[in-house]
Design a protein around this motif. Structure first.
Motif, short mmCIF file in Angstrom:
data_model
loop_
_atom_site.label_atom_id
_atom_site.label_comp_id
_atom_site.label_asym_id
_atom_site.label_seq_id
_atom_site.Cartn_x
_atom_site.Cartn_y
_atom_site.Cartn_z
N ILE A 147 0.81 -1.22 0.00
CA ILE A 147 0.00 0.00 0.00
C ILE A 147 0.84 1.28 0.00
O ILE A 147 0.36 2.34 -0.33
CB ILE A 147 -1.04 0.03 1.16
N CYS A 307 -6.92 2.17 11.44
CA CYS A 307 -5.77 2.05 10.53
C CYS A 307 -5.47 3.35 9.80
O CYS A 307 -6.36 3.98 9.23
CB CYS A 307 -6.02 0.94 9.51
N ILE A 308 -4.20 3.77 9.82
CA ILE A 308 -3.80 4.98 9.09
C ILE A 308 -2.99 4.60 7.85
O ILE A 308 -2.30 5.44 7.27
CB ILE A 308 -3.03 5.97 9.99
N ARG A 309 -3.07 3.34 7.44
CA ARG A 309 -2.49 2.86 6.18
C ARG A 309 -0.98 3.14 6.06
O ARG A 309 -0.52 3.65 5.04
CB ARG A 309 -3.20 3.49 4.98
N THR A 312 3.21 -0.74 7.79
CA THR A 312 4.31 -1.37 8.52
C THR A 312 3.94 -2.78 8.98
O THR A 312 4.82 -3.62 9.19
CB THR A 312 4.82 -0.47 9.69
N CYS A 313 2.65 -3.08 9.11
CA CYS A 313 2.28 -4.45 9.49
C CYS A 313 2.71 -5.43 8.40
O CYS A 313 3.15 -6.53 8.69
CB CYS A 313 0.79 -4.57 9.81
N ILE A 336 -3.34 -6.25 7.90
CA ILE A 336 -4.55 -5.41 7.93
C ILE A 336 -5.52 -5.86 6.84
O ILE A 336 -6.74 -5.86 7.02
CB ILE A 336 -4.22 -3.89 7.82
N CYS A 367 2.21 -1.88 14.96
CA CYS A 367 1.14 -1.00 14.46
C CYS A 367 1.11 0.31 15.27
O CYS A 367 0.98 0.29 16.48
CB CYS A 367 -0.21 -1.70 14.56
N VAL A 369 -1.06 2.52 15.71
CA VAL A 369 -2.29 2.84 16.44
C VAL A 369 -2.81 1.63 17.22
O VAL A 369 -3.97 1.55 17.58
CB VAL A 369 -3.38 3.42 15.50
N ILE A 371 -3.54 -1.59 16.72
CA ILE A 371 -4.67 -2.45 16.34
C ILE A 371 -4.27 -3.89 16.67
O ILE A 371 -3.21 -4.35 16.23
CB ILE A 371 -4.99 -2.33 14.84
S1 SF4 Z 1 0.43 -1.21 10.93
FE1 SF4 Z 1 -1.56 -0.59 11.73
S2 SF4 Z 1 -1.90 1.47 10.89
FE2 SF4 Z 1 -0.23 0.56 9.71
S3 SF4 Z 1 -1.27 -0.36 7.91
FE3 SF4 Z 1 -1.07 -1.96 9.45
S4 SF4 Z 1 -2.98 -1.86 10.61
FE4 SF4 Z 1 -2.83 0.04 9.46
#
Ligand code: SF4
Lengths: 474, 207
Positions: A147, A307-309, A312-313, A336, A367, A369, A371
């Motif tokens: 992404i 999720c702020i896209r 990193t996940c 995600i 993550c 935030v 999640i």
């Molecule tokens: S690490 Fe968290 S914020 Fe970043 S894309 Fe994955 S789920 Fe979204």
């Protein structure tokens, strides 16, 4: 191609593995180094980031309306779309009303999600990607593999071939030359640009403003030299204040790229004012639900809307490293993606991606935030087999998997009975090594070993304990 | 109307699954390497690949001239506020709407403008669009020369945005930009290349 074949193909694509692995380790390393060297209490900031998003979600109706009111007062036209059809239609109508047959796009995952390019093409409107990575994959008709870095699976030689074939230039292999080719190609397009499209990183309710992040300047071009700018914005992107966005920005960029800041932070509050000399004459924001309100209603999964896209996940997912984004067969890959693809588009369509996860937990740990991705993946797996099914989209279309249930019942029976368990361990200890040559013929093991190594089975735990000094074994 | 449908769906979702949380608070957790805010800005701005030059108000014109000569620039795009600057290069004044200047704008080599603020903790500068300084000045040319007053350096994004709000009363500028330096990409093999669609070479003259 069915998912199993697709995954198999990707696991065995040596070039893909090599390109991907190299970049993923770089992204991981850069992030870790930057955060440990330059940032104070990162963990505390993650907690605050989580709160900002959680709070915004808890007051979403109020914030959406406030955003609309303030953006409208600033001169931005706000549209509401409940699903992809409606969003596509809104964008098509804006183009049609203005006699536009070509639009240029900055990077937007939401536009991928709604299949905008394809839709517009069918209606006779060309949508041209302008982010370098997106340009590359658009030329060969592939979806993004990641992404944040959408064409990272292609190396310079492959990109050189793509440009030679599709842009009719000489075959270059130096990255600088390839960049120059893309710049020249797009410069021509920007010159003619009438309608530009972008995503949104943060929509700020108090200011009626949108905040866009990028490095290349293509997003700024698409939103500045055009007469009309259309931004697609998932409803979960709304936050209350500038400071909320600053906080999330501070978490997003190091997580995504291992930098502290992107080259451009582009905050748009209105279309061109009478005294302004440039900027689009119209700015439209298309708010998109497309299943998000459904996710919000689910206790176990609503946090995925935080999720702020940042991506990193996926950068930290050992499975993603091996198979890349295309193997997930969905717009959003990686951890995600495993959570939101089934929830947004149907667990019957994307439920199989849940089985790709090894539950290692890396993703939830990084993550920004917080999640709980692994918990959600495990819970979603459970949804597929449990009796009182939640109203997950497509759940009733899933075939009944009685074999899996039976197997788990047998496992539970053995695992809760010491005698049976010991007997099983004894059996594994004696016979597991002989299983290897037969693995390709044994159901279960066969599926496992096509993509994975034969499991190392060591059931001699009791024996080892028994032989330990000072242990009294009863 | 979809608006009502969406808002209803969201409200129903929250009735079914009430979420509660205080909002988070932003604190600047970037650890400065230099003690002084201006020094830290300078360090960061160079890390971000801009070329930093220090000057004084009186010497500003000379500083600009020497960059133009060094880079062998022939044509310069200027905002109205800088139109009287005495340089030998051809001056194009951005005083008409983009629609009338489009062809010229896509040809000019270098844009010069005044930044509104510098942001110390990130080493970036900020510019807001207004009738005098249109947005394309900082985007369309290969070179940028950015003038920044030392006293306009703020701590971080949060304090800078507060400054914008204070300065503009209720009305925010159409477009606020924070710019780190030359435009760049790492989309091929994760190798950084400068100068994609925005400027390739960015000078910041701090005075
Ligand atoms: S690490 Fe968290 S914020 Fe970043 S894309 Fe994955 S789920 Fe979204």
């Amino acid at each position: 191609m069915n998912p199993r074949q697709l995954i198999h193909e990707k696991v065995n694509d040596k070039q893909l593995n090599k390109n991907l692995e190299y970049v993923m380790y770089q992204l991981q390393g850069n992030r870790k180094k930057l955060i440990s060297e330059r940032y104070g209490d990162w963990e505390a900031l993650r907690e605050e980031g989580k709160k900002v998003k959680q709070n915004a979600l808890s007051r979403l109706p109020e914030l959406l309306e406030r955003f609309e009111k303030n953006a409208t007062a600033n001169g931005i036209k706000v549209h509401w779309s409940k699903d992809n059809d409606e969003a596509n239609e809104i964008i098509l109508n804006i183009a049609k009303e203005n006699n536009i047959n070509k639009i240029l796009k900055g990077k937007s995952m939401a536009s991928e999600e709604i299949g905008l390019n394809h839709y517009l093409e069918k209606k006779g409107i060309k949508a041209i990607e302008t982010d370098l990575g997106e340009v590359i994959i658009q030329l060969i008709g592939e979806p993004p593999v990641h992404i944040v870095v959408p064409a990272i699976h292609k190396n310079r030689f492959e990109v050189g071939e793509i440009f030679e074939k599709h842009l009719h230039v000489e075959r270059y292999t130096e990255i600088e030359d390839l960049n120059r080719v893309a710049r020249t190609y797009l410069r021509e397009e920007f010159h003619q640009l009438k309608m530009g499209l972008s995503g949104v990183n943060f929509a700020i309710a108090d200011e009626g403003a949108i905040w866009l992040l990028e490095n290349e300047g293509n997003g700024r071009m698409s939103t500045t030299v055009s007469d009309i700018h259309v931004a697609i914005c998932g409803i979960e992107k709304v936050v209350e204040s500038f400071d909320n966005a600053v906080l999330l920005n501070t978490l997003l960029i190091p997580s995504a790229t291992g930098q502290s800041v992107t080259t451009y932070n582009n905050i748009i509050t209105s279309p061109r004012k009478e005294s302004d000399l440039d900027g689009p004459k119209e700015v439209h924001v298309v708010l998109l639900d497309n299943g998000r309100s459904g996710i919000l209603s689910k206790k176990r999964y609503s946090a995925s809307l935080r999720c702020i896209r940042c991506g990193t996940c996926m950068n930290h997912c050992p499975v993603y490293h091996k198979i890349g984004g295309h193997a997930y067969g969905a717009t959003y890959p990686g951890p995600i993606g495993e959570v939101i693809s089934p929830l947004l588009f149907g667990i019957d369509k994307y439920g199989y991606t849940l089985n790709l996860c090894s539950l290692c937990g890396n993703c939830a740990e990084v993550c920004p935030v917080k999640i709980p991705l692994t918990d959600m993946i495990r819970d979603l797996r459970n949804e597929k087999v449990k009796d009182n099914k939640d109203d997950i989209l497509g759940i009733n279309n899933l075939p009944k998997n009685n074999a899996e249930r039976k197997n788990m019942e047998i496992f539970a029976e053995v695992a809760t009975n010491p005698k049976k368990w010991q007997r099983l361990m004894w059996f594994i200890d004696k016979f597991a090594p002989f299983g290897k040559p037969f693995a390709p013929f044994i159901n279960g093991l066969k599926q496992w070993t096509t993509c994975r190594a034969y499991p190392k089975m060591d059931a001699s735990f009791h024996k080892k304990i028994k032989n330990m000094q000072g242990v009294k074994y009863e | 109307m979809s608006k009502e449908i969406i808002l209803n769906n969201v409200k129903n979702a929250l009735n079914k699954n009430p979420l509660q949380s205080n909002s988070g608070v932003y604190t600047d957790i970037l650890k400065p390497i230099e003690n002084d805010m201006v020094q830290e800005y300078k360090r960061g701005q160079e890390v971000n690949k801009a070329i930093l030059i220090e000057s004084t108000k009186d010497d500003l014109e000379n500083a600009i001239k020497s960059i133009l000569e060094k880079e062998n620039i022939k044509q310069v795009l200027l905002p109205k506020s800088l139109q009287d600057i005495s340089i030998t290069q051809e001056k194009i004044i951005y005083n008409k709407p983009v629609d009338e200047l489009r062809n010229t704008l896509f040809q000019v080599e270098c844009g010069i403008f005044e930044a509104n603020y510098g942001v110390s903790n990130l080493g970036i500068f900020s510019v807001a669009s207004n009738s005098d300084q249109p947005r394309l000045l900082s985007l369309i040319t290969k070179y940028n020369i950015v003038l920044l007053k030392k006293e306009n350096i703020k701590e971080n994004l949060s304090t800078t945005l507060q400054a914008y709000k204070k300065e503009n009363g209720d009305k925010l500028p159409t477009n606020i930009l924070f710019i780190a330096g030359p435009s760049r990409t790492a989309d091929i093999e994760f190798q950084v290349v400068l100068g994609v669609h925005g400027p390739q070479i960015v000078y910041v003259i701090l005075y």
